[in-house]
Design a protein around this motif. Structure first.
Motif, mmCIF file in Angstrom:
data_model
loop_
_atom_site.group_PDB
_atom_site.id
_atom_site.type_symbol
_atom_site.label_atom_id
_atom_site.label_comp_id
_atom_site.label_asym_id
_atom_site.label_seq_id
_atom_site.Cartn_x
_atom_site.Cartn_y
_atom_site.Cartn_z
ATOM 1 N N ALA A 15 3.284 22.457 6.602
ATOM 2 C CA ALA A 15 3.500 21.267 5.777
ATOM 3 C C ALA A 15 3.287 20.028 6.632
ATOM 4 O O ALA A 15 3.771 19.958 7.765
ATOM 5 C CB ALA A 15 4.907 21.267 5.194
ATOM 6 N N VAL A 16 2.551 19.073 6.106
ATOM 7 C CA VAL A 16 2.332 17.794 6.771
ATOM 8 C C VAL A 16 3.024 16.719 5.947
ATOM 9 O O VAL A 16 2.867 16.661 4.725
ATOM 10 C CB VAL A 16 0.835 17.472 6.905
ATOM 11 N N PHE A 17 3.783 15.861 6.619
ATOM 12 C CA PHE A 17 4.549 14.818 5.940
ATOM 13 C C PHE A 17 4.057 13.444 6.407
ATOM 14 O O PHE A 17 3.777 13.249 7.594
ATOM 15 C CB PHE A 17 6.044 14.934 6.254
ATOM 16 N N ALA A 18 3.982 12.500 5.474
ATOM 17 C CA ALA A 18 3.618 11.121 5.805
ATOM 18 C C ALA A 18 4.553 10.174 5.062
ATOM 19 O O ALA A 18 4.655 10.239 3.836
ATOM 20 C CB ALA A 18 2.167 10.834 5.422
ATOM 21 N N VAL A 19 5.247 9.330 5.807
ATOM 22 C CA VAL A 19 6.079 8.292 5.198
ATOM 23 C C VAL A 19 5.221 7.042 5.055
ATOM 24 O O VAL A 19 4.651 6.550 6.039
ATOM 25 C CB VAL A 19 7.318 7.997 6.055
ATOM 26 N N ILE A 20 5.121 6.540 3.842
ATOM 27 C CA ILE A 20 4.235 5.419 3.532
ATOM 28 C C ILE A 20 5.042 4.316 2.876
ATOM 29 O O ILE A 20 5.751 4.550 1.892
ATOM 30 C CB ILE A 20 3.105 5.872 2.584
ATOM 31 N N ARG A 21 4.943 3.118 3.417
ATOM 32 C CA ARG A 21 5.598 1.956 2.816
ATOM 33 C C ARG A 21 4.602 1.250 1.903
ATOM 34 O O ARG A 21 3.513 0.867 2.324
ATOM 35 C CB ARG A 21 6.097 0.996 3.887
ATOM 36 N N LYS A 22 4.986 1.059 0.637
ATOM 37 C CA LYS A 22 4.116 0.371 -0.314
ATOM 38 C C LYS A 22 4.638 -1.034 -0.551
ATOM 39 O O LYS A 22 5.817 -1.238 -0.822
ATOM 40 C CB LYS A 22 4.071 1.157 -1.632
ATOM 41 N N THR A 23 3.779 -2.024 -0.411
ATOM 42 C CA THR A 23 4.136 -3.410 -0.686
ATOM 43 C C THR A 23 3.119 -4.000 -1.662
ATOM 44 O O THR A 23 2.023 -3.449 -1.850
ATOM 45 C CB THR A 23 4.174 -4.251 0.597
ATOM 46 N N LEU A 24 3.482 -5.108 -2.247
ATOM 47 C CA LEU A 24 2.609 -5.792 -3.201
ATOM 48 C C LEU A 24 2.174 -7.123 -2.596
ATOM 49 O O LEU A 24 3.017 -7.961 -2.253
ATOM 50 C CB LEU A 24 3.345 -6.017 -4.524
ATOM 51 N N LYS A 25 0.867 -7.295 -2.447
ATOM 52 C CA LYS A 25 0.310 -8.532 -1.902
ATOM 53 C C LYS A 25 -0.834 -8.984 -2.795
ATOM 54 O O LYS A 25 -1.768 -8.214 -3.041
ATOM 55 C CB LYS A 25 -0.204 -8.327 -0.471
ATOM 56 N N ASN A 26 -0.740 -10.209 -3.266
ATOM 57 C CA ASN A 26 -1.777 -10.759 -4.140
ATOM 58 C C ASN A 26 -2.069 -9.826 -5.316
ATOM 59 O O ASN A 26 -3.221 -9.568 -5.674
ATOM 60 C CB ASN A 26 -3.064 -11.016 -3.344
ATOM 61 N N VAL A 27 -0.993 -9.310 -5.897
ATOM 62 C CA VAL A 27 -1.039 -8.446 -7.068
ATOM 63 C C VAL A 27 -1.810 -7.147 -6.797
ATOM 64 O O VAL A 27 -2.348 -6.537 -7.722
ATOM 65 C CB VAL A 27 -1.641 -9.182 -8.298
ATOM 66 N N ARG A 28 -1.880 -6.722 -5.555
ATOM 67 C CA ARG A 28 -2.525 -5.460 -5.194
ATOM 68 C C ARG A 28 -1.552 -4.639 -4.354
ATOM 69 O O ARG A 28 -0.789 -5.182 -3.547
ATOM 70 C CB ARG A 28 -3.814 -5.694 -4.383
ATOM 71 N N ASN A 29 -1.617 -3.335 -4.531
ATOM 72 C CA ASN A 29 -0.801 -2.442 -3.723
ATOM 73 C C ASN A 29 -1.391 -2.290 -2.326
ATOM 74 O O ASN A 29 -2.595 -2.064 -2.180
ATOM 75 C CB ASN A 29 -0.706 -1.057 -4.375
ATOM 76 N N HIS A 30 -0.534 -2.414 -1.315
ATOM 77 C CA HIS A 30 -0.932 -2.193 0.068
ATOM 78 C C HIS A 30 -0.052 -1.085 0.640
ATOM 79 O O HIS A 30 1.137 -0.992 0.319
ATOM 80 C CB HIS A 30 -0.782 -3.472 0.897
ATOM 81 N N TYR A 31 -0.640 -0.264 1.511
ATOM 82 C CA TYR A 31 0.048 0.913 2.026
ATOM 83 C C TYR A 31 0.036 0.898 3.550
ATOM 84 O O TYR A 31 -1.009 0.658 4.169
ATOM 85 C CB TYR A 31 -0.633 2.188 1.524
ATOM 86 N N GLN A 32 1.191 1.168 4.132
ATOM 87 C CA GLN A 32 1.287 1.261 5.579
ATOM 88 C C GLN A 32 1.924 2.592 5.953
ATOM 89 O O GLN A 32 3.029 2.911 5.507
ATOM 90 C CB GLN A 32 2.118 0.109 6.159
#
Length: 215
Positions: A15-32
């Motif tokens: 199993a591979v796990f990834a923690v991703i933070r989603k933010t909203l910038k200029n009405v678009r989803n951004h992922y880190q």
């Protein structure tokens, strides 16, 4: 909000796990991408259940009603998105039986997306998605510079170091992948595809052991 993207590889039982933070910038989803790691597939339900309840991944939100009910402060737990095939089915079934909501992205042939509805409200659904569509979505988000990696995590995490050049530069991140990179990216791609494709909904549920939660 946080996503816990997970890829189950049945051939290696990993199993591979990834923690991703989603933010909203200029009405678009951004992922880190905050963190990635691997574990035996049999440990996935226990790991995901613990991650779902981690205080640092729970975001407080204020929800406003459209029918003039009082506003509510709710807890937005991380969204679990499990990507894979047979192994993914086993993980989501076990977690849902324990009352945890799980979105399942099941890799399929062809070029059409289908969905098996949730068995109960707030449990999550099973989406049958061609792998090529996951790569197309991830590539588009990367080329729009909406997908990045937390610098602090990449310093000490070898798996994040391996992903950094793949996600940088706005090029197609899905070309010429080895198997390890493919599994890591599928953990991210499943969560990104879900957020980019599935309409966001709010639901509340109660249980004997928990207050109302935002899922």
């Amino acid at each position: 909000m946080f996503f816990i993207g997970t890829h189950i590889d049945p051939s290696t039982q990993t199993a591979v796990f990834a923690v991703i933070r989603k933010t909203l910038k200029n009405v678009r989803n951004h992922y880190q991408v905050v963190d990635v790691w691997q574990a035996p597939a049999g440990h996935a339900p226990r790991i995901l259940a613990a991650m779902y309840r981690r205080p640092d991944l729970v975001v407080k939100k204020r929800v406003f009603s459209q029918d003039r009910r009082p506003k509510k402060d709710v807890s937005a737990h991380p969204k679990i998105v499990v990507c894979g095939s047979d192994g993914a089915c086993a993980v989501e079934t076990e977690l849902r039986s324990k009352g945890l909501p799980v979105e399942s992205v099941l890799l399929c042939r062809g070029d059409a997306v289908s969905c098996d509805g949730a068995t109960r409200a707030g449990a999550g659904a099973d989406y049958h998605v061609p792998e090529t569509l996951l790569w197309k979505t991830l590539s588009a988000v990367a080329q729009e510079t909406r997908l990045g990696m937390e610098a602090a995590g990449a310093v000490s995490n070898p798996q994040m170091q391996a992903l950094a050049p793949i996600l940088a530069g706005g090029e197609n991140p899905c070309a010429n992948l080895n198997e390890d990179s493919r599994c890591l990216l599928l953990a991210i791609a499943g969560a990104v595809w879900f957020r980019e494709t599935i309409r966001y909904t709010q639901a509340y549920r109660t249980s004997a052991t928990s207050k109302r939660r935002f899922i």
